[in-house]
Design an enzyme around this catalytic site. Sequence first.
Site, short mmCIF file in Angstrom:
data_model
loop_
_atom_site.label_atom_id
_atom_site.label_comp_id
_atom_site.label_asym_id
_atom_site.label_seq_id
_atom_site.Cartn_x
_atom_site.Cartn_y
_atom_site.Cartn_z
N VAL A 298 0.87 -1.18 0.00
CA VAL A 298 0.00 0.00 0.00
C VAL A 298 0.90 1.23 0.00
O VAL A 298 1.85 1.31 0.79
CB VAL A 298 -0.93 0.02 1.23
CG1 VAL A 298 -1.80 1.28 1.22
CG2 VAL A 298 -1.81 -1.23 1.25
N ASN A 479 18.62 -4.13 -16.63
CA ASN A 479 19.12 -5.01 -17.69
C ASN A 479 19.58 -4.21 -18.91
O ASN A 479 20.36 -3.29 -18.77
CB ASN A 479 18.05 -6.04 -18.05
CG ASN A 479 17.65 -6.88 -16.85
OD1 ASN A 479 18.47 -7.17 -15.99
ND2 ASN A 479 16.40 -7.27 -16.76
N GLY A 530 9.52 3.01 0.93
CA GLY A 530 9.34 3.63 2.24
C GLY A 530 10.49 4.55 2.58
O GLY A 530 11.62 4.35 2.12
#
Length: 582
Positions: A298, A479, A530
């Site tokens: 979330v 990549n 976060g």
Amino acid sequence: MDPGWRREQREQQRRLQKLREEAAEYYREQGVPERLEETLNALFPLRPADLYGEMANYFSKFSKAPVICRVVGRKVLDGLGLPTLEVEIYCTVKNYEKRLSSVVISSHFQVPENALPEAAEAEEKERNDSVNTAVKWVNESLNTMLRDLEPTDQCQVDKMLGEYFTTKVEEQKAIQKQEETAGAEATLALPSCTPSATSLTGKKKASKPGKKMSVVQIMIPPAEPAEPVLCGSSAIGATSLAVAKAGATISHIPLYSHIALLKHDQESPKEMTLPIPMFNLLNSEKISSAKLKLVKEVMLIPPVQLSIEQSSSQQGDGKKGKARSTEKKAPPRALKRISHLGCLVIGSDNIEQLLLLIQKACTKAGLELGTDMYLAINCSAHELMDYAKGKYETLTGTFKSPDEMVDMYVDLIKKFPFIIALIDPLRKEDREQWNNICCALHSKCYLIAEDAATNISRLKTDENINLPTCSGVVLKHINETKVSDLIELTGLLDDQKHITILGSPDGESSDDSLVDLAVGLGARFIKLGGLLRGERVTKCNRLCAIEEELTKNGTLPKCDLESYHGMGEAKLDFPASDEESH
């Protein structure tokens, strides 16, 4: 006096005179006398405090363009202590070798939850092999191939990198074909086994009475095979971005400005918008007794009228409209479990319980969801499919068909309108349901494809391949993805009215180039994780610094909810139908 000595003196004078004439001719050809006179005449009225510094600045305009002289690759550790690739670019600048840029690329490997020891060991070996191969590519082939190229010529550099990668792909295909041929020959050489009675008669084992054969697998599109990743491919993406950073350094502009110039054919945009940050709030616990499986993460999304600095500070103290207390606060208690993405890991029995918990926490912090903050949910639906049943397992023991998933999301957004983005609500194979959910929710929330989208190289070839009807796509610089690829693809997405979200995989580093890429490419959102651990805080700080720079030079437009395609009801801009989105 010795006649021989006189002859030697005359000969030496003639040699000196010849050298003077050659020197004068050489400097005249280079225009040195005229330019020296120009700079002396220009600087005398100014009488600069650092005369020789100003002269050096003047003459530096006539120096040769810096060229790449060395490309260095090395194995380093990312924010999780896992191996990844760093690339450095060294250039010849005014006859001296200088290190102009460095890039640490994020790894495409995902951090597994509770992986078996055998699986974890195999992934560790694969990761190490990939990084070691990439380091070898950079230090050997790419170092030689890019030598004497100008780092400001991004198109030429990326063209050569793309051709090199294509060659490596063909080599790998040839090796695989040889191995398959050798395996087939070995199989033919084995003695044949005596067939069983069942195979001779052609009879099959009868099913138990009353048990029906499952035909669900025919009813849902099968999962497409995972797209292969060539071992060592990170060398291409890392080198491309490192060259772009070197080009920005040479041009004396920030990386985001350099990227913007490359995207807009060297025309500097009059205004540059900042991507809206997505901060990870929590991860859903999937290994405990909790039932909820639908939610992977979330994220909090601040409203567009807040600056980046205000947005990040609200994640910390949350109190709106209240003066901060000057009293010393006790240090926060240690949380039970923090994920590698820098957010709280929590278990829930259903999604409503989880959202009500978040709503209560925000209210306690003085924030109102839907006004001060919004939510985005990463559903990662591809991880929920039970192919034996042909349904998604949203809760432990609770299964829903793709059509039922659409109905569930419609009810969820109706009940919790502060959710303005759903990431991977369905598998990419469920195209019909993607169309249905977009028709139902296109005016209420963003419907984002992350794992539901294909890789960048295939999207470039055909922008419609494996891209379901959606509001936008999460792009990752990993990549073989080159800077030119990102520029080209974001242009395609812009033309199709899709939004772009820049994100990074699990294996982040403290390299903050992702933020400059997001700003320069004009991304709508950026996933920052976060606000814990340096590799994510560094990116947030970089976004704040860019915001300050753009504000000072007047290229950051004033907040306009309508022009931003806003964040509230009737202010979201989505494709209204499948035809419009493609």
